[in-house]
Design a protein around this motif. Structure first.
Motif, mmCIF file in Angstrom:
data_model
loop_
_atom_site.group_PDB
_atom_site.id
_atom_site.type_symbol
_atom_site.label_atom_id
_atom_site.label_comp_id
_atom_site.label_asym_id
_atom_site.label_seq_id
_atom_site.Cartn_x
_atom_site.Cartn_y
_atom_site.Cartn_z
ATOM 1 N N UNK A 147 0.837 -1.200 0.000
ATOM 2 C CA UNK A 147 0.000 0.000 0.000
ATOM 3 C C UNK A 147 0.876 1.256 0.000
ATOM 4 N N UNK A 148 1.913 1.252 0.837
ATOM 5 C CA UNK A 148 2.816 2.399 0.889
ATOM 6 C C UNK A 148 3.585 2.592 -0.400
ATOM 7 N N UNK A 149 4.041 1.495 -1.009
ATOM 8 C CA UNK A 149 4.799 1.594 -2.252
ATOM 9 C C UNK A 149 3.931 2.102 -3.392
ATOM 10 N N UNK A 150 2.662 1.728 -3.393
ATOM 11 C CA UNK A 150 1.751 2.228 -4.421
ATOM 12 C C UNK A 150 1.627 3.742 -4.324
ATOM 13 N N UNK A 151 1.501 4.232 -3.105
ATOM 14 C CA UNK A 151 1.397 5.678 -2.900
ATOM 15 C C UNK A 151 2.700 6.382 -3.250
ATOM 16 N N UNK A 152 3.824 5.825 -2.841
ATOM 17 C CA UNK A 152 5.115 6.459 -3.080
ATOM 18 C C UNK A 152 5.443 6.570 -4.563
ATOM 19 N N UNK A 153 5.089 5.541 -5.336
ATOM 20 C CA UNK A 153 5.428 5.524 -6.756
ATOM 21 C C UNK A 153 4.366 6.158 -7.630
ATOM 22 N N UNK A 154 3.173 6.395 -7.075
ATOM 23 C CA UNK A 154 2.094 6.947 -7.882
ATOM 24 C C UNK A 154 1.493 5.931 -8.827
ATOM 25 N N UNK A 170 0.275 -14.599 -6.520
ATOM 26 C CA UNK A 170 0.068 -13.260 -5.993
ATOM 27 C C UNK A 170 -0.312 -13.370 -4.521
ATOM 28 N N UNK A 171 0.570 -12.864 -3.657
ATOM 29 C CA UNK A 171 0.334 -13.021 -2.221
ATOM 30 C C UNK A 171 -0.103 -11.735 -1.535
ATOM 31 N N UNK A 172 0.066 -10.612 -2.199
ATOM 32 C CA UNK A 172 -0.352 -9.342 -1.614
ATOM 33 C C UNK A 172 -0.562 -8.349 -2.742
ATOM 34 N N UNK A 173 -1.579 -7.505 -2.608
ATOM 35 C CA UNK A 173 -1.857 -6.538 -3.671
ATOM 36 C C UNK A 173 -2.593 -5.337 -3.112
ATOM 37 N N UNK A 174 -2.422 -4.227 -3.819
ATOM 38 C CA UNK A 174 -3.152 -3.000 -3.481
ATOM 39 C C UNK A 174 -3.621 -2.395 -4.798
ATOM 40 N N UNK A 175 -4.919 -2.074 -4.874
ATOM 41 C CA UNK A 175 -5.462 -1.493 -6.098
ATOM 42 C C UNK A 175 -5.902 -2.523 -7.117
ATOM 43 N N UNK A 176 -5.830 -3.792 -6.757
ATOM 44 C CA UNK A 176 -6.274 -4.877 -7.628
ATOM 45 C C UNK A 176 -7.468 -5.577 -6.990
ATOM 46 N N UNK A 177 -8.318 -6.223 -7.797
ATOM 47 C CA UNK A 177 -9.469 -6.936 -7.228
ATOM 48 C C UNK A 177 -9.033 -7.970 -6.195
ATOM 49 N N UNK A 178 -9.771 -8.058 -5.087
ATOM 50 C CA UNK A 178 -9.428 -9.015 -4.037
ATOM 51 C C UNK A 178 -9.439 -10.442 -4.542
ATOM 52 N N UNK A 198 2.025 0.055 -14.527
ATOM 53 C CA UNK A 198 2.558 1.400 -14.822
ATOM 54 C C UNK A 198 1.933 2.465 -13.955
ATOM 55 N N UNK A 199 2.726 3.514 -13.695
ATOM 56 C CA UNK A 199 2.210 4.651 -12.935
ATOM 57 C C UNK A 199 1.285 5.456 -13.814
#
Length: 201
Positions: A147-154, A170-178, A198-199
């Motif tokens: 979650x933090x890396x998604x925010x940091x990289x945009x 896939x063991x962890x994701x943010x912004x992708x379907x659960x 991609x950002x």
């Protein structure tokens, strides 16, 4: 430096005759340097002449002055500007004139916004480092980090995949379907080269 400056720089002699009128001043106020150098600047409104003269007197006796005020454009518009005024000195320290640097308020707002954004990124990065060192269950740590890396990289989305032999999971994701959590795919060089999200533009 004067030609490259994004800020409108106007230098005046002791009689307020224009000595320097850089390209940014041409763009901001509408008069060319050829028109302005050697004459008094018409950018100070009559009702602000006393304020302008007081600033120059304060600078002449020492110090710098920065204030929000208004200045005329060639087309008759009044601009809200911040003017930083300092003394123009020769090698001996004698004051021979004044340097006025003009900023639009939007420039200041943009700088403040970028500073706030940078501060948020630094705090978020600190949180990510803390998450890496946290004594939590691995899935929870990965979720917080991604979650933090998604925010940091945009990025629009991101995730961690686990290599299991010839397959990826896939063991962890943010912004992708659960529903994608736990999904697997065969590992290939072509897939691994294109698996990054991609950002935003």
């Amino acid at each position: 430096m004067l030609e490259s400056s994004p800020n409108a720089i106007v230098a005046l002699d002791r009689d307020q005759t224009v000595l320097v009128w850089n390209p940014a001043a041409e763009r901001l106020f509408g008069w060319s340097a050829a028109e302005m150098v050697g004459r008094r600047s018409p950018i100070v409104p009559d009702e602000l002449t006393a304020e302008h003269n007081a600033v120059l007197e304060r600078v002449r006796t020492g110090g710098e002055v920065s204030l929000r005020t208004k200045r005329f454009c060639r087309d008759g518009r009044l601009l809200d500007v911040r003017v930083d005024t300092s003394a123009l000195r020769v090698g001996s320290g004698t004051v021979v004139g004044y340097v006025c640097v003009h900023h639009l308020p939007q420039d200041d707002a943009d700088a403040r916004d970028w500073g706030a954004h940078r501060d948020r990124l630094v705090r978020r990065l600190t949180d990510v480092v803390g998450d890496i060192n946290a004594e939590l269950e691995l899935p929870s740590v990965l979720d917080r980090i991604v979650s933090g890396l998604t925010e940091l990289t945009g990025a629009d989305a991101s995730g961690f995949v686990l290599l299991e032999g010839e397959r990826l999971r896939l063991v962890s994701a943010h912004g992708l379907p659960a529903s994608l959590r736990g999904a697997t795919a065969e590992f290939t060089r072509a897939w691994s080269a294109s698996c990054c999200v991609p950002a935003r533009p």
